[in-house]
Scaffold this motif. Sequence first.
Motif, PDB file in Angstrom:
ATOM      1  N   ALA A   1     -17.265-114.087 -39.711  1.00  0.00           N
ATOM      2  CA  ALA A   1     -16.734-112.727 -39.633  1.00  0.00           C
ATOM      3  C   ALA A   1     -15.649-112.630 -38.572  1.00  0.00           C
ATOM      4  O   ALA A   1     -14.615-111.995 -38.770  1.00  0.00           O
ATOM      5  N   ALA A   2     -15.888-113.289 -37.435  1.00  0.00           N
ATOM      6  CA  ALA A   2     -14.887-113.265 -36.362  1.00  0.00           C
ATOM      7  C   ALA A   2     -13.603-113.934 -36.818  1.00  0.00           C
ATOM      8  O   ALA A   2     -12.502-113.484 -36.483  1.00  0.00           O
ATOM      9  N   ALA A   3     -13.739-115.029 -37.578  1.00  0.00           N
ATOM     10  CA  ALA A   3     -12.552-115.714 -38.071  1.00  0.00           C
ATOM     11  C   ALA A   3     -11.733-114.812 -38.970  1.00  0.00           C
ATOM     12  O   ALA A   3     -10.503-114.781 -38.907  1.00  0.00           O
ATOM     13  N   ALA A   4     -12.416-114.060 -39.840  1.00  0.00           N
ATOM     14  CA  ALA A   4     -11.709-113.148 -40.736  1.00  0.00           C
ATOM     15  C   ALA A   4     -10.933-112.103 -39.943  1.00  0.00           C
ATOM     16  O   ALA A   4      -9.783-111.775 -40.258  1.00  0.00           O
ATOM     17  N   LEU A   5     -11.570-111.572 -38.915  1.00  0.00           N
ATOM     18  CA  LEU A   5     -10.906-110.573 -38.087  1.00  0.00           C
ATOM     19  C   LEU A   5      -9.692-111.163 -37.375  1.00  0.00           C
ATOM     20  O   LEU A   5      -8.633-110.544 -37.287  1.00  0.00           O
TER      21      LEU A   5
ATOM     22  N   LYS B   1     -21.012-130.951 -24.346  1.00  0.00           N
ATOM     23  CA  LYS B   1     -19.742-131.299 -24.979  1.00  0.00           C
ATOM     24  C   LYS B   1     -18.728-130.180 -24.738  1.00  0.00           C
ATOM     25  O   LYS B   1     -19.090-129.011 -24.695  1.00  0.00           O
ATOM     26  N   LEU B   2     -17.472-130.573 -24.603  1.00  0.00           N
ATOM     27  CA  LEU B   2     -16.388-129.609 -24.487  1.00  0.00           C
ATOM     28  C   LEU B   2     -15.489-129.705 -25.715  1.00  0.00           C
ATOM     29  O   LEU B   2     -15.451-130.729 -26.406  1.00  0.00           O
ATOM     30  N   GLY B   3     -14.761-128.633 -25.975  1.00  0.00           N
ATOM     31  CA  GLY B   3     -13.773-128.630 -27.039  1.00  0.00           C
ATOM     32  C   GLY B   3     -12.414-128.243 -26.487  1.00  0.00           C
ATOM     33  O   GLY B   3     -12.328-127.384 -25.610  1.00  0.00           O
ATOM     34  N   TYR B   4     -11.359-128.894 -26.982  1.00  0.00           N
ATOM     35  CA  TYR B   4      -9.993-128.538 -26.581  1.00  0.00           C
ATOM     36  C   TYR B   4      -9.183-128.240 -27.835  1.00  0.00           C
ATOM     37  O   TYR B   4      -8.926-129.125 -28.652  1.00  0.00           O
TER      38      TYR B   4
ATOM     39  N   VAL C   1      -8.883-130.913 -30.882  1.00  0.00           N
ATOM     40  CA  VAL C   1      -8.443-130.510 -32.219  1.00  0.00           C
ATOM     41  C   VAL C   1      -6.981-130.089 -32.152  1.00  0.00           C
ATOM     42  O   VAL C   1      -6.623-129.171 -31.399  1.00  0.00           O
ATOM     43  N   ASP C   2      -6.133-130.769 -32.919  1.00  0.00           N
ATOM     44  CA  ASP C   2      -4.695-130.491 -32.952  1.00  0.00           C
ATOM     45  C   ASP C   2      -4.430-129.331 -33.910  1.00  0.00           C
ATOM     46  O   ASP C   2      -4.703-129.425 -35.107  1.00  0.00           O
TER      47      ASP C   2
ATOM     48  N   GLY D   1      -9.916-123.349 -36.255  1.00  0.00           N
ATOM     49  CA  GLY D   1     -10.292-124.566 -35.549  1.00  0.00           C
ATOM     50  C   GLY D   1     -11.084-124.288 -34.287  1.00  0.00           C
ATOM     51  O   GLY D   1     -12.055-124.992 -33.975  1.00  0.00           O
ATOM     52  N   SER D   2     -10.697-123.260 -33.548  1.00  0.00           N
ATOM     53  CA  SER D   2     -11.420-122.899 -32.327  1.00  0.00           C
ATOM     54  C   SER D   2     -12.828-122.418 -32.653  1.00  0.00           C
ATOM     55  O   SER D   2     -13.803-122.777 -31.979  1.00  0.00           O
ATOM     56  N   LEU D   3     -12.928-121.614 -33.697  1.00  0.00           N
ATOM     57  CA  LEU D   3     -14.243-121.120 -34.081  1.00  0.00           C
ATOM     58  C   LEU D   3     -15.140-122.245 -34.605  1.00  0.00           C
ATOM     59  O   LEU D   3     -16.362-122.235 -34.397  1.00  0.00           O
ATOM     60  N   ASP D   4     -14.525-123.225 -35.254  1.00  0.00           N
ATOM     61  CA  ASP D   4     -15.299-124.377 -35.706  1.00  0.00           C
ATOM     62  C   ASP D   4     -15.853-125.162 -34.522  1.00  0.00           C
ATOM     63  O   ASP D   4     -17.001-125.625 -34.546  1.00  0.00           O
TER      64      ASP D   4
END
Length: 346
Positions: free
Chosen positions: A12-16, A53-56, A87-88, A99-102
């Motif tokens: 839902a957040a992605a859709a917004l 784990k971190l995400g960039y 993630v590029d 990608g950020s939400l994933d």
Amino acid sequence: MRTLTRAVGLTAAAALLLSACASGSDDDASAPATTGSSDSSASTQFEAKDPLKLGYSVYDLQNPYWQSYSAGVKAGAEEAGIEVTVVDQKSDQQQQVSGSLDLINQGISGLIVTPVQPSALPATIDAAHDAKIPVVIADIGTAGDYDGYILSNNYNGGEIAAQYVIDQLADKPGPHKVGVIELHAGSVVGEERVAGFVDTLKANDAFEIVASLDGNDTVDGGFAAAQDMLSANPDLEVIYAANDDSAIGAQRAMETAGKKVADGFMLIGFDGSDGAQDLIEKGLMSATVAQDPYGQGKRAVETVLALLNGEDPKYDDAAAKTVYFPVELVTGDTLADFRAARAAQN
């Protein structure tokens, strides 16, 4: 500790967010949306999940600057003994949203974002906070209730460049005519780089800024701006460009006008790019103010980990949750040492 998925909520957040990006597609993606933040994240209890784990979410890995930034993030994570997923987003704001939400949905404990479009950040940050994840913005610009912001000390970079000009021309009678090549209109980063330079020179009566033109951040734009300056002011002695591409363009205009660094003309850029370094090595450019994306990447990791551990992130501006990362002046005399130090980072 338990990993939070929240797949439905994140969808839902992605859709917004995608809707928000579409409505703001004409916004300037490289200009910061704001430099402040609210205080609601102070009440968020972040959770260091197991494994940690971190995400960039990185702007675009085809750009050497972001390649170095990403290398710094990886080095910081390796030193801390934790995993990081990079993630590029390939300069695509909608891809960055999803990608950020994933990354959030994968159960990361901390998120670092170099935003393609800062105005698209708030919903991503809200989704991260719902999952007890701190968000650190890595350069470009900010919006929303972020937890940390890492960027170069751009104002100080302008000051450093101006002081170099003052020192180099101290023994020559003035007034010395100076031209400034700005970044595109609305670029807060560009405004800071110019303000630091202009404020410092204005305090010295030996210098007169006779032109300040938009170089549109490009080689061609820098060429056009410098050409106009030199045509209107044949006795111009200094050009300061707020990025290296504009400075490279200005150098080509100098050639056309018969102006040479070897004869005392001063040309200074900002970024520390390979192209600027090459011109400095050839004696065609005086200096560049170098940023340190690798160091900033490591600092971003340190900031995330401090937030997860409930420690003081040591902001330079606590109200804006901002770290101003040091810059340095690179000249012909310091170029070899600078290159050796940067090579040691890789």
